[in-house]
Design an enzyme around this catalytic site. Structure first.
Site, PDB file in Angstrom:
ATOM      1  CG  HIS A  33      -1.897  -1.134   1.238  1.00 40.20           C
ATOM      2  ND1 HIS A  33      -2.943  -1.208   0.356  1.00 40.20           N
ATOM      3  CD2 HIS A  33      -1.983  -2.243   2.020  1.00 40.20           C
ATOM      4  CE1 HIS A  33      -3.650  -2.312   0.596  1.00 40.20           C
ATOM      5  NE2 HIS A  33      -3.081  -2.956   1.604  1.00 40.20           N
ATOM      6  NE  ARG A  74      12.922  12.339  21.460  1.00 44.94           N
ATOM      7  CZ  ARG A  74      11.913  12.723  22.232  1.00 44.94           C
ATOM      8  NH1 ARG A  74      12.039  13.822  22.975  1.00 44.94           N
ATOM      9  NH2 ARG A  74      10.781  12.046  22.262  1.00 44.94           N
ATOM     10  CG  ASN A 130      19.144  16.164  10.540  1.00 39.17           C
ATOM     11  OD1 ASN A 130      19.741  15.092  10.444  1.00 39.17           O
ATOM     12  ND2 ASN A 130      19.705  17.307  10.167  1.00 39.17           N
ATOM     13  CE1 TYR A 190      18.415  17.335  26.906  1.00 36.68           C
ATOM     14  CE2 TYR A 190      19.359  15.213  27.508  1.00 36.68           C
ATOM     15  CZ  TYR A 190      18.346  16.147  27.615  1.00 36.68           C
ATOM     16  OH  TYR A 190      17.279  15.892  28.416  1.00 36.68           O
ATOM     17  CB  SER A 228      19.746  23.972  17.268  1.00 37.45           C
ATOM     18  OG  SER A 228      19.260  23.557  16.016  1.00 37.45           O
ATOM     19  CG  HIS A 249      19.143  26.046  11.935  1.00 37.04           C
ATOM     20  ND1 HIS A 249      19.500  25.227  12.972  1.00 37.04           N
ATOM     21  CD2 HIS A 249      18.619  25.228  10.983  1.00 37.04           C
ATOM     22  CE1 HIS A 249      19.197  23.977  12.675  1.00 37.04           C
ATOM     23  NE2 HIS A 249      18.666  23.941  11.476  1.00 37.04           N
TER      24      HIS A 249
END
Length: 514
Positions: free
Chosen positions: A96, A381, A384, A396, A418, A422
């Site tokens: 499917h 999470r 990427n 972390y 992050s 960016h």
């Protein structure tokens, strides 16, 4: 009862085709469930063994009380690599879902045919769009030179320096801490050079957007890889004692350069001496993935030219009526959503799987089923996992320990880092600062994490999809407006403030109704 019927009713019958379809779907569900549970079981087992080993080494005897429940370990587990396929690779085996892929492929083929017919009838439009594409990919010889320079600097500058430090520090009797500090300082200088030199080349040579983004993406990737390599092997060098287990590979203070070169091209940002490997290379699979990457690039070209260029190229020359702008903002949801799908599928699935196949890299969990998420925490999470693994392993976990086992504090630090990375990429790529992505990432992104925490209903999955489409649409619209405002609007600030203050705010961009 007569002739195998009950009370005159017809007997139940199952067609072979229906049974095959049901069993294939059931097989896919079972494989995904087993893969997920097996991965969690391996993580739990490895974490439990590590905790027992630490307690044994520290001389602590583990005593369990039958009345008390077993406490969960407070230490965060490290990243483990296992042999597994990408999520979509497993899903395509279900009939499917394979049909859904075939439908999308057929739509893109028809779209390309219609665009080809359109350009054959309008050669002027074809020449104009080709010139735009050629400009965005222009000066690629500079991109190639910078790429070789960054990689060669790692192999011929960083690695020899690290190897010299790792192999000679055991010979230093006095002031070993000063010796380690000197190497740390040199590594910091190298990372700053890897950050500033490519950015300076982009600005000095005024590289176009695609060429700039290529350099910045490679710069970010290599900076994270060098950090991972030094971070993972520095502890090995600190533990190294000469003439002790010298025959074992792990006892060496520095790995061979071949392992570093493999790591530079492997689709992961976490360094290990060894990764799970597949038995052989399927070159047809590699070629098909690269062909799909090309198709995604051509697919991204269509919304970029027909939605961005044709709509915003007169910003600053002719103001857009407010009604038309609201229509553009509504249509941006579809354009931004299409770009989101093409970036995900072309980069995270096709590109990474092609390199994994060429390198026989076994762990291909580059993303998870983010499309099923009902919370933004799980989405971040799952979208990427290559970058997420790096942030988890080197940011972390450290912040979690430094901030007193605070998961919220560690998460906020990761979000800010992050968001800054960016925004840095977009600012250098476009040659101006327009902190919309930073604001969305560092404010609304964090707020949505807490709002959707522990949400499981399908409503929140719809909410997540709507938020993603709207976010990509807003980024597409406002960054396009600022880009063309800086082309068509006159400069009002002569200082560095011109690169920080949005020119679309001071230019006549939108005409309000009288």
């Amino acid at each position: 009862m007569s002739n195998g019927t009950i009370e005159g009713k017809q007997p139940l019958s199952v067609q072979p085709g229906e049974l095959r379809t049901f069993l294939q779907a059931l097989r896919g569900d079972i494989l995904r469930d087993v893969d997920r549970k097996l991965f969690k079981a391996i993580d739990s087992l490895v974490m439990e063994l590590e905790l027992k080993q630490r307690k044994t080494q520290n001389g602590i005897k583990e005593i369990r009380s039958p009345e008390k429940k077993e406490e969960k370990p407070k230490e965060l587990p490290p990243k483990e690599f296992v042999l597994r396929n990408s999520t979509l690779t497993n899903l395509w085996e279900v009939t499917h879902l394979r049909s859904v892929y075939n439908i999308c492929l057929a739509m893109f083929v028809l779209l390309y045919l219609n665009i080809t017919i359109f350009y054959s009838l309008d050669s002027a439009k074809l020449n104009k769009d080709i010139s735009i594409v050629a400009w965005t990919f222009g000066k690629f010889y500079i991109v190639t030179a910078v790429w070789f320079g960054m990689n060669f600097s790692i192999v011929f500058l960083l690695y020899p320096t690290f190897r010299f430090w790792a192999t000679t520090r055991s010979e230093v009797v006095k002031k070993k801490g000063l010796y380690d500090t000197m190497f740390t300082f040199l590594f910091f200088i190298y990372q700053m050079g890897l950050l500033l030199i490519p950015a300076n080349i982009i600005v000095s040579y005024n590289l176009p957007p695609v060429s700039s983004f290529t350099v910045l993406a490679e710069q970010s990737r290599l900076m994270m890889k060098t950090h991972a390599f030094v971070r993972e092997n520095a502890s090995r060098a600190l533990r190294y004692k000469p003439h002790q287990d010298g025959d074992k590979e792990d006892s060496k203070p520095c790995p061979e350069v071949g392992k570093l070169i493999y790591f530079l091209f492997a689709p992961t940002l976490i360094y290990r001496d060894h990764y799970p490997r597949t038995p052989h290379i399927r070159w047809s699979y590699v070629a098909w993935n690269f062909l799909q990457v090309l198709g995604c690039i051509l697919g991204a070209y269509i919304p970029c030219t027909h939605f961005i260029v044709d709509v915003f190229n007169k910003i600053g020359i002719e103001p857009i009526p407010l009604v038309n702008f609201m229509g553009v903002l509504a249509m941006s949801v579809f354009a931004g959503g299409l770009l989101m799908f093409l970036v995900f599928y072309g980069m995270f699935h096709c590109w990474l799987n092609a390199f994994a196949e060429m390198l026989r890299f076994g762990d291909r969990m580059f993303y998870d089923d983010w499309w099923n998420c009902t919370s933004f925490a799980k989405y971040y999470r799952s979208w990427n996992m290559v970058v997420y693994d790096w942030l988890y392993s080197y940011i972390y976990r450290d912040m979690y320990t430094l901030l007193g086992k605070s998961r919220v504090g560690a998460m906020l630090v990761v979000f800010m880092i992050s968001a800054i990375i960016h925004e840095y990429i977009l600012a250098v790529c476009f040659k101006f600062v327009f902190p919309l992505l930073f604001i969305l990432f560092s404010t609304f992104g964090i707020i949505l994490v807490f709002i959707t925490r522990r949400r499981t209903s399908s409503f929140w999955n719809v909410f997540l999809w709507g938020s993603m489409f709207q976010g990509w649409g807003l980024l597409t619209v406002f960054y396009s407006m600022e880009w063309y405002a800086r082309i068509n609007c006159s400069r009002t600030l002569d200082s560095w403030l011109d690169y920080v203050v949005p020119r679309s705010f001071t230019c006549d961009v939108i005409s309000l109704p009288s």
